[in-house]
Design an enzyme around this catalytic site. Structure first.
Site: not given
Length: 542
Positions: A231, A438
């Protein structure tokens, strides 16, 4: 990460009595059949900057054919991040499509792959795939740049160059999967172990290195005999679909590799919870990694490997070569426009050299050319999407609001394209969001330190543990600090370089398991112990 291709691929000679005599005509027939099925599932894309016309499949790739969804009319729009224009739409797979792909992978595993094909043959096919990718490197690079934004030069010479080397590295391993012979009772018994392919693997890859991450996942899985349902990211599915054509051209049997573009909440969720998927490998955010881990545990306790987020520390000690340290620090945060799980986004500079080092670092950032990826001068392109662009500038705003000093960059450009210029914050403290979170963009947070102990404490003050770096010309210090840093990879006097024979992965909330090197093979195998009695007689009743 900056993954460098090795200068030499393994030199392997294949002479197997088990190779089917009719393989070449069969492969040509299969590829011709694929081209026929593609006609209704293909768009022609013209690359504006080069004029190249690329035929891009837009269907789901299942059983070596491009097909429509069984129950969904949904599509996924792909966007050129340099122009904000639609490139094309691809079929969005459903949970039922995942079921169909898993069934194809299971059939292949039981019949034409898995334990039914020799390591020599697996190696031959993987090497053939590497040759085809190398042949098509320029076309793939241009397609990658259209969909992802990174410079063509970097996509071709680094991402694709490394992907070819990665496939060849694991092709070399395919016929060398070995167990152990164990002494039990030399007169009557023997025990040995087998490293069997684990089975059907769901592989979920991110948008920051679409081709590179494809190779990292596919190569070790194929080498040991697993089958795959891939995927790709819904943001960057085009090169994964184009690579699927090469799977057929290389001669892999139907069902060995399947590609189902879909939304993560659909395809990723279906793979993670699927009762007939034996393992899921995922690269992406820690938030999504937790969901995959939960789904795996609630379904069939499938094996997982997770390469997740990072907030990596990069330490500059006073004995370092400052010009070289600045080069590596700039590379560490600006490569791939900062969209890198190991980006050295927290820079710690020793107080005694701070005033001398910072102007050098800023001058390096000023030299970086961030522009359309088709410009040969480009060292960075746009970030991948509007969502990512908005997230980065949200954090830039938060950094300013919380009192960090924006020394360089941090200003939006005018015009089209998701371009973010290098941005450097100083006076950053541990409680600030730009220190903790992040950002996944070219945003560097710089903090001073006085002592080695303080630097290590700052560096380890994070929930992540993917990468870390340090620069010092004191060998004893290098050893001490490398030992103390809590990260899966520690770079000394360099940063962000990866090699296919060296393992890569995280600690803490940066993930589970390892990619690359021989360690990655363990993620796709299960160990079976065989205990053989050839002499002992059992008395009964006991």
């Amino acid at each position: 990460m900056l993954a460098l291709r090795t200068s030499r691929a393994p030199s392997l000679c294949y002479r197997s009595l088990h190779r089917p005599a009719a393989r070449t005509p069969h492969r040509r027939t299969a590829f011709a059949r694929l081209l026929t099925t593609m006609s209704a599932q293909t768009v022609e894309i013209t690359v504006p900057k080069t004029g190249r016309k690329i035929q891009v499949p837009t269907g789901l790739f299942i059983n070596n054919e491009f097909v429509s969804s069984v129950d969904s009319k949904e599509t996924i729009e792909t966007i050129n991040p340099a122009t904000e224009e639609v490139i094309c739409s691809v079929v969005a797979g459903s949970a039922a499509d995942i079921d169909r792909a898993v069934a194809a992978a299971r059939t292949a595993f039981k019949t034409t792959w898995g334990k039914n094909v020799t390591g020599v043959e697996r190696s031959r096919l993987i090497n053939k795939l590497a040759d085809l990718i190398e042949r098509d490197a320029q076309e793939l690079a241009e397609l990658e740049t259209l969909n992802n934004g990174k410079p063509v030069r970097i996509a071709r010479d680094f991402d694709i160059g490394d992907s070819v080397s990665c496939l060849r590295y694991y092709a070399g391993w395919a016929d060398k999967i070995a167990g152990q012979s164990l002494e039990v009772d030399n007169k009557n018994k023997i025990a040995f172990t087998r490293h069997d392919p684990i089975g059907v693997c769901g592989q979920i890859i991110p948008w920051n290195y679409p081709i590179n991450m494809w190779s990292w996942k596919v190569a070790p899985a194929l080498a040991v005999g697993c089958t795959i349902v891939m995927k790709p990211s819904e943001i960057t599915p085009l090169t994964a679909l184009k690579l699927s054509e090469l799977i057929v051209e290389a001669g892999f049997p139907p069902g060995v590799v399947n590609t189902v573009p879909s939304l993560g909440s659909v395809g990723g969720a279906a793979l993670s919870s699927h009762m007939d998927v034996d393992k899921v490998a995922f690269t992406g955010s820690t938030v999504t990694g937790r969901k995959i881990m939960e789904a795996a545990s609630k379904s069939n306790l499938k094996k997982i490997s997770l390469e997740l987020g990072g907030k990596s520390p990069h330490i500059i000690f006073e004995s370092a070569d400052l010009d070289q340290a600045a080069n590596w620090a700039a590379l560490g945060i600006l490569y791939n426009t900062g969209q890198d799980c190991t980006a050295g986004s927290r820079l710690f500079v020793q107080e005694s050299i701070y005033d001398k080092f910072m102007p050098i670092l800023v001058s390096k950032a000023q030299q970086l050319v961030v522009t359309d990826g088709f410009d040969e001068k480009a060292s960075g392109g746009p970030v991948v999407s509007k969502i990512q662009y908005d997230k980065i500038f949200k954090y830039i705003g938060i950094g300013k609001e919380q009192g960090a000093k924006c020394l360089f960059g941090g200003v939006k450009r005018q015009g089209k394209g998701y371009f973010v210029d290098p941005t450097i914050f100083t006076d950053v403290t541990p409680e600030m969001k730009i220190f903790q979170d992040e950002i996944f963009g070219p945003v560097l947070s710089v903090t001073k330190f006085k002592t080695e102990e303080e630097a290590v404490a700052h560096a380890n003050n994070t929930t992540y543990g993917l990468g870390a770096g340090l620069h010092s010309n004191d060998a004893n210090q290098c050893m001490r600090v490398a030992n103390e840093l809590e990260a899966g990879t520690v770079w000394v006097n360099q940063y962000n370089l990866l090699y296919n024979n060296v393992p890569f992965g995280g600690k803490k909330q940066s993930g589970i398991g390892r990619e690359l090197g021989s360690y990655a093979l363990e993620e796709y195998t299960s160990v079976k112990a065989v205990q053989w009695n050839f002499g002992e007689k059992l008395d009964f009743p006991f």
